[in-house]
Motif scaffolding. Structure first.
Motif, mmCIF file in Angstrom:
data_model
loop_
_atom_site.group_PDB
_atom_site.id
_atom_site.type_symbol
_atom_site.label_atom_id
_atom_site.label_comp_id
_atom_site.label_asym_id
_atom_site.label_seq_id
_atom_site.Cartn_x
_atom_site.Cartn_y
_atom_site.Cartn_z
ATOM 1 N N ALA A 112 34.364 47.832 20.517
ATOM 2 C CA ALA A 112 34.487 48.927 21.486
ATOM 3 C C ALA A 112 34.504 48.442 22.925
ATOM 4 C CB ALA A 112 33.334 49.914 21.304
ATOM 5 N N THR A 113 34.199 47.163 23.155
ATOM 6 C CA THR A 113 34.183 46.643 24.525
ATOM 7 C C THR A 113 35.228 45.561 24.748
ATOM 8 O OG1 THR A 113 32.404 45.092 23.880
ATOM 9 C CG2 THR A 113 31.748 47.168 24.931
ATOM 10 N N THR A 114 36.172 45.411 23.819
ATOM 11 C CA THR A 114 37.262 44.458 24.047
ATOM 12 C C THR A 114 38.103 44.915 25.239
ATOM 13 O OG1 THR A 114 38.694 45.639 22.498
ATOM 14 C CG2 THR A 114 37.389 43.795 21.622
ATOM 15 N N LEU A 115 38.857 43.994 25.794
ATOM 16 C CA LEU A 115 39.695 44.312 26.955
ATOM 17 C C LEU A 115 40.700 45.407 26.617
ATOM 18 C CD1 LEU A 115 40.586 43.711 29.840
ATOM 19 C CD2 LEU A 115 42.078 41.892 28.932
ATOM 20 N N ALA A 116 41.285 45.323 25.421
ATOM 21 C CA ALA A 116 42.278 46.322 25.020
ATOM 22 C C ALA A 116 41.656 47.710 24.924
ATOM 23 C CB ALA A 116 42.899 45.925 23.679
ATOM 24 N N THR A 117 40.465 47.790 24.300
ATOM 25 C CA THR A 117 39.806 49.085 24.143
ATOM 26 C C THR A 117 39.399 49.659 25.494
ATOM 27 O OG1 THR A 117 38.946 48.383 21.996
ATOM 28 C CG2 THR A 117 37.931 50.322 22.999
ATOM 29 N N GLN A 118 38.836 48.827 26.365
ATOM 30 C CA GLN A 118 38.392 49.321 27.669
ATOM 31 C C GLN A 118 39.569 49.697 28.568
ATOM 32 O OE1 GLN A 118 34.728 48.125 29.535
ATOM 33 N NE2 GLN A 118 34.641 46.283 28.264
ATOM 34 N N THR A 119 40.689 48.984 28.419
ATOM 35 C CA THR A 119 41.886 49.355 29.184
ATOM 36 C C THR A 119 42.404 50.717 28.738
ATOM 37 O OG1 THR A 119 42.506 47.028 29.455
ATOM 38 C CG2 THR A 119 44.235 48.671 29.785
ATOM 39 N N ILE A 124 42.739 56.733 29.472
ATOM 40 C CA ILE A 124 42.549 58.046 28.844
ATOM 41 C C ILE A 124 41.178 58.622 29.194
ATOM 42 C CG2 ILE A 124 42.503 59.304 26.645
ATOM 43 C CD1 ILE A 124 44.332 57.166 25.478
ATOM 44 N N HIS A 125 40.132 58.107 28.560
ATOM 45 C CA HIS A 125 38.762 58.574 28.776
ATOM 46 C C HIS A 125 37.827 57.613 28.053
ATOM 47 C CE1 HIS A 125 35.194 61.243 28.632
ATOM 48 N NE2 HIS A 125 35.730 61.825 29.691
ATOM 49 N N TRP A 126 36.569 57.516 28.545
ATOM 50 C CA TRP A 126 35.632 56.599 27.896
ATOM 51 C C TRP A 126 35.285 57.016 26.468
ATOM 52 C CZ3 TRP A 126 31.508 59.354 26.390
ATOM 53 C CH2 TRP A 126 31.058 60.434 27.173
ATOM 54 N N ILE A 127 35.659 58.230 26.069
ATOM 55 C CA ILE A 127 35.398 58.678 24.700
ATOM 56 C C ILE A 127 36.130 57.784 23.694
ATOM 57 C CG2 ILE A 127 37.330 60.285 24.444
ATOM 58 C CD1 ILE A 127 33.694 60.964 23.439
ATOM 59 N N VAL A 128 37.197 57.089 24.155
ATOM 60 C CA VAL A 128 37.913 56.155 23.284
ATOM 61 C C VAL A 128 36.975 55.057 22.791
ATOM 62 C CG1 VAL A 128 39.746 54.404 23.221
ATOM 63 C CG2 VAL A 128 40.144 56.603 24.362
ATOM 64 N N MET A 129 36.086 54.587 23.651
ATOM 65 C CA MET A 129 35.129 53.557 23.259
ATOM 66 C C MET A 129 34.162 54.087 22.201
ATOM 67 S SD MET A 129 34.341 52.119 27.097
ATOM 68 C CE MET A 129 33.121 50.934 26.551
ATOM 69 N N VAL A 130 33.765 55.344 22.347
ATOM 70 C CA VAL A 130 32.859 55.967 21.383
ATOM 71 C C VAL A 130 33.541 56.091 20.028
ATOM 72 C CG1 VAL A 130 31.522 58.035 20.836
ATOM 73 C CG2 VAL A 130 31.649 57.216 23.202
ATOM 74 N N PHE A 131 34.773 56.595 20.014
ATOM 75 C CA PHE A 131 35.505 56.752 18.757
ATOM 76 C C PHE A 131 35.757 55.400 18.090
ATOM 77 C CE2 PHE A 131 37.300 61.039 20.229
ATOM 78 C CZ PHE A 131 36.411 61.729 19.431
ATOM 79 N N ILE A 180 31.320 42.754 29.073
ATOM 80 C CA ILE A 180 30.688 43.697 29.990
ATOM 81 C C ILE A 180 31.390 45.051 29.923
ATOM 82 C CG2 ILE A 180 29.979 44.123 32.369
ATOM 83 C CD1 ILE A 180 28.665 41.704 31.074
ATOM 84 N N VAL A 181 30.608 46.107 29.865
ATOM 85 C CA VAL A 181 31.151 47.470 29.936
ATOM 86 C C VAL A 181 31.457 47.782 31.398
ATOM 87 C CG1 VAL A 181 30.720 49.912 29.508
ATOM 88 C CG2 VAL A 181 29.819 48.183 27.926
ATOM 89 N N ARG A 182 32.716 48.054 31.692
ATOM 90 C CA ARG A 182 33.134 48.226 33.082
ATOM 91 C C ARG A 182 33.323 49.684 33.483
ATOM 92 N NH1 ARG A 182 33.899 43.192 34.585
ATOM 93 N NH2 ARG A 182 34.548 41.619 33.044
ATOM 94 N N ASP A 183 33.296 50.582 32.529
ATOM 95 C CA ASP A 183 33.480 52.008 32.828
ATOM 96 C C ASP A 183 32.148 52.597 33.289
ATOM 97 O OD1 ASP A 183 33.924 54.811 32.734
ATOM 98 O OD2 ASP A 183 35.567 54.495 31.317
ATOM 99 N N ARG A 184 32.030 52.859 34.570
ATOM 100 C CA ARG A 184 30.776 53.366 35.116
ATOM 101 C C ARG A 184 30.466 54.775 34.630
ATOM 102 N NH1 ARG A 184 27.228 50.063 36.139
ATOM 103 N NH2 ARG A 184 26.121 51.943 36.798
ATOM 104 N N SER A 185 31.485 55.577 34.363
ATOM 105 C CA SER A 185 31.228 56.941 33.888
ATOM 106 C C SER A 185 30.593 56.919 32.502
ATOM 107 C CB SER A 185 32.525 57.755 33.875
ATOM 108 O OG SER A 185 33.503 57.131 33.054
#
Length: 352
Positions: A112-119, A124-131, A180-185
């Motif tokens: 969930a924290t790979t570069l592709a997933t975080q990009t 879209i939205h940080w919910i992508v990391m959760v899913f 590192i998780v870069r999405d502050r929201s």
């Protein structure tokens, strides 16, 4: 061919009245045994143990233990372990075990924290990391469930293989680096609080409440306890044992995915070292809470109390500078003591 049916409350009153004296004559020991083995009594014992731990913490660490900040720290730590422990309770109630939960949490956090997933999450939205974390956790749980239920592989062996595979895959994906998780929201949402209560604690409370309803008030829960108590009897009763078993491991996998999200928010990282010895903590919490390792009986309230006891115990050890190795030894002793107590109570109930 006649089949003897169990008596119900609709039988003639005279029959019940004739049986009453016999039941009353032997009600002394059996009533006491039932009281000792009841969930309410066990939970009261857990509450007393938790209070004693708090007293010890105050006596040995003083204000460092009794502060509000330390209490919130305990609850945050308990939240991550607790979510997985709820799922573990279902698996153990169904007669299984899962040694791979820590590795699944690590793999879910890394994926969930790979570069592709975080990009993709940034677009879209940080919910992508959760899913993503939930999907990875659920997929690992499905593999475990299929191996155990349909492949007839012993749960210990199947989940041990998943432990090694998931941890190894997490190391390959992350290349043994911390992501590192870069999405502050994302961090602000899961790391925030509502009315002073951390969001992680609220998530744990919601999962515990849903778990209690699922285990105690639904057909899913009754089927889980049935296959844990006697799989053959459950099969003869029309329960699809294999499918139910697979569902239990998927449920635990989803819990691991959610725990990975919570851990990512708390540490702001995804790494293959997440979830170390998590299987020990979750199994210990379930067993201490009154869940039988042989299956067929469990309680969500007891598991929650077990999580709080172990987290508080760890906190007291940490504040008193007790090394990690000694903490693990102490946890092992507590687990063995809990299992021995369960066996003694079970033998007493069988003999009365």
């Amino acid at each position: 061919m006649s089949v003897e049916t169990p008596r119900t409350s609709e039988e003639p009153v005279g029959t019940q009245e004739m049986a009453a004296p016999a039941a009353t004559a032997g009600s002394g020991p059996s009533a006491l045994s039932r009281l000792a083995g009841s969930s309410a009594t066990r939970n009261l014992g857990l509450v007393i143990a938790l209070v004693i731990l708090c007293v010890v913490g105050l006596a040995t660490a003083g204000e460092r233990f009794g502060s509000i900040d330390n209490a919130l720290t305990i609850l945050r730590l308990a939240a991550v372990v607790g979510v997985v422990s709820i799922g573990m309770t279902f698996v153990i109630c169904g007669g299984g075990i899962d040694l791979s939960v820590g590795a699944i949490v690590a793999l879910s956090s890394v994926w969930a924290t790979t570069l592709a997933t975080q990009t993709l999450a940034a677009d879209i939205h940080w919910i992508v990391m959760v899913f993503t974390a939930l999907l990875v956790g659920g997929a690992c749980g499905l593999v475990n469930g299929v191996l155990v239920a349909y492949g007839k592989v012993a749960p210990f062996i199947a989940t041990l293989a998943m432990l090694a595979s998931a941890r190894g895959l997490a190391e390959l994906i992350a290349q043994r680096r911390t992501q590192i998780v870069r999405d502050r929201s994302f961090i602000d949402f899961f790391g925030g609080s509502v009315l002073g209560i951390p969001v992680l604690v609220i998530i744990f409370a919601i999962v515990a409440a849903l778990g209690w309803v699922l285990l105690n008030r639904t057909t899913f829960g009754r089927r889980t306890l049935a296959i844990g108590g006697n799989p053959e009897a459950a099969r003869l009763a029309g329960i699809k044992v294999e499918r139910q078993t697979a569902y239990l491991y998927v449920l635990l996998g989803l819990a691991c995915g959610l725990a990975a999200v919570m851990l990512m928010a708390r540490t702001t990282t995804g790494t293959s070292t997440h979830g170390g010895l998590l299987e020990l903590d979750t199994i210990a919490a379930a067993v201490i809470g009154g869940t039988l390792l042989s299956g067929g009986r469990g309680t969500i309230v007891g598991t929650v109390l077990g999580v709080l006891i172990f987290t508080t115990l760890t906190n007291v050890f940490t504040l008193n500078n007790v090394d990690t190795s000694t903490q693990n030894v102490a946890k092992g002793v507590v687990i063995v003591a809990a299992v021995l107590l369960q066996q003694r109570l079970a033998a007493r109930r069988r003999s009365t």
